[in-house]
Design an enzyme around this catalytic site. Structure first.
Site, PDB file in Angstrom:
ATOM      1  N   SER A   1       0.701   1.712  10.744  1.00 47.46           N
ATOM      2  CA  SER A   1      -0.508   2.097   9.996  1.00 47.46           C
ATOM      3  C   SER A   1      -1.717   0.922   9.625  1.00 47.46           C
ATOM      4  O   SER A   1      -2.751   1.024   9.517  1.00 47.46           O
ATOM      5  CB  SER A   1      -0.385   2.563   8.564  1.00 47.46           C
ATOM      6  OG  SER A   1       0.368   1.687   7.836  1.00 47.46           O
TER       7      SER A   1
ATOM      8  N   GLY B   1       3.253   4.884   9.828  1.00 46.66           N
ATOM      9  CA  GLY B   1       4.711   5.127   9.599  1.00 46.66           C
ATOM     10  C   GLY B   1       5.825   4.540  10.522  1.00 46.66           C
ATOM     11  O   GLY B   1       6.880   4.864  10.368  1.00 46.66           O
TER      12      GLY B   1
ATOM     13  N   ASN C   1       7.306  -1.131   7.854  1.00 51.08           N
ATOM     14  CA  ASN C   1       8.177   0.017   7.370  1.00 51.08           C
ATOM     15  C   ASN C   1       9.447   0.074   7.621  1.00 51.08           C
ATOM     16  O   ASN C   1      10.311   0.430   6.739  1.00 51.08           O
ATOM     17  CB  ASN C   1       7.579   1.194   8.350  1.00 51.08           C
ATOM     18  CG  ASN C   1       6.224   1.736   8.081  1.00 51.08           C
ATOM     19  OD1 ASN C   1       5.543   1.682   6.939  1.00 51.08           O
ATOM     20  ND2 ASN C   1       5.168   1.872   9.053  1.00 51.08           N
TER      21      ASN C   1
ATOM     22  N   ASP D   1      -3.658   2.964  -2.839  1.00 50.37           N
ATOM     23  CA  ASP D   1      -1.982   2.780  -2.833  1.00 50.37           C
ATOM     24  C   ASP D   1      -1.624   1.448  -2.936  1.00 50.37           C
ATOM     25  O   ASP D   1      -0.548   1.179  -2.779  1.00 50.37           O
ATOM     26  CB  ASP D   1      -1.615   3.506  -1.301  1.00 50.37           C
ATOM     27  CG  ASP D   1      -2.097   2.562  -0.236  1.00 50.37           C
ATOM     28  OD1 ASP D   1      -2.598   1.554  -0.324  1.00 50.37           O
ATOM     29  OD2 ASP D   1      -2.074   3.191   0.785  1.00 50.37           O
TER      30      ASP D   1
ATOM     31  N   HIS E   1      -2.525  -0.625   1.782  1.00 50.42           N
ATOM     32  CA  HIS E   1      -3.270  -0.799   3.018  1.00 50.42           C
ATOM     33  C   HIS E   1      -4.554  -1.432   2.686  1.00 50.42           C
ATOM     34  O   HIS E   1      -5.180  -1.281   1.686  1.00 50.42           O
ATOM     35  CB  HIS E   1      -3.371   0.744   3.498  1.00 50.42           C
ATOM     36  CG  HIS E   1      -2.013   1.199   4.021  1.00 50.42           C
ATOM     37  ND1 HIS E   1      -1.363   2.088   3.183  1.00 50.42           N
ATOM     38  CD2 HIS E   1      -1.512   1.139   5.233  1.00 50.42           C
ATOM     39  CE1 HIS E   1      -0.223   2.564   4.001  1.00 50.42           C
ATOM     40  NE2 HIS E   1      -0.367   2.147   5.161  1.00 50.42           N
TER      41      HIS E   1
END
Length: 231
Positions: free
Chosen positions: A54, A91, A119, A200, A203
């Site tokens: 991402s 992801g 991740n 969040d 990011h």
């Protein structure tokens, strides 16, 4: 002036009916050569792929603000003729990247910006597995004659000191072992700055991408110039 006179002369002869097909041949040959040279110039544009998760894909950002698009523009502003395809998948882990690397990186690609592993760390995947997957991707790309710019990642502090020590050394070790261009930490300058992140807290936002590109640019420029020289 001479070219204009020639064009006017051709037009006059055409109107008078004295122009024959063979008289057009030099013009057509010149036009064909111009088109061919233009096509060759376009074909020489250096093709890169941003291959990652991402952070590469541009999570919740418009396509033009994703890292590959912003980096491509920055390199072009430096006078470098490059295209950077966005092969980021939100992801994605290193195992996911390994499963798709062959078809996500098309033939004709000269270099890959390889950014995966964040991740893996978030999910607590053993660093040894992350390393193995990255090695496999690097090997496959190099076997196809595709250069790799490896992008490093750091494990979150909450994963503990032992995990972090094992994970964080992966990228520098692989860059040295495989003689790769290397950028140590993709989120450098962004990770601790709330104003450069989405809500969040993980990011980058558009401003964060701008910082990432600015810091990444010297490494990317050196990578592209080395490819242009065939090093």
């Amino acid at each position: 002036m001479k070219e204009r006179w020639n064009n006017e002369k051709i037009a006059r002869r055409f109107r008078n009916g004295s122009m024959r097909l063979k008289d057009f041949l030099p013009f057509f040959l010149s036009l064909a050569m111009t088109i061919a040279l233009s096509a060759t110039a376009r074909a020489e544009s250096l093709s890169l792929v941003g291959f990652g998760d991402s952070l590469m894909a541009g999570y919740q950002l418009p396509p033009e603000d994703a890292f590959p698009a912003r980096l491509e523009k920055a390199l072009k502003d430096k006078g470098l003729d490059v295209t950077i395809a966005n092969a980021g998948v939100s992801g994605d882990t290193t195992s996911g990247g390994l499963a798709r690397v062959d078809w996500s990186v098309p033939d004709g690609t000269k270099g890959v910006i390889l950014e995966l592993g964040a991740n893996d760390a978030l999910r607590g995947i053993p660093p040894e597995e992350t390393r193995k997957n990255l090695v496999a991707m690097i090997t496959r790309l190099q076997e196809r004659g595709i250069a790799v710019l490896l992008v490093g990642m750091l494990a979150p502090p909450n994963m503990g000191g032992d995990y972090g020590a094992r994970f964080n050394l992966i990228y520098s070790d692989l860059a040295r072992e495989h003689n790769l261009a290397f950028y140590p930490f993709f989120l450098d300058g962004v990770v601790t700055k709330a104003g450069l992140q989405l809500d969040d807290g993980m990011h980058p936002n558009s401003d964060g991408i701008a910082v990432m590109v600015e810091r990444f640019l010297p490494t990317a420029e050196q990578f592209v110039r080395s490819l242009q020289k065939g090093e």
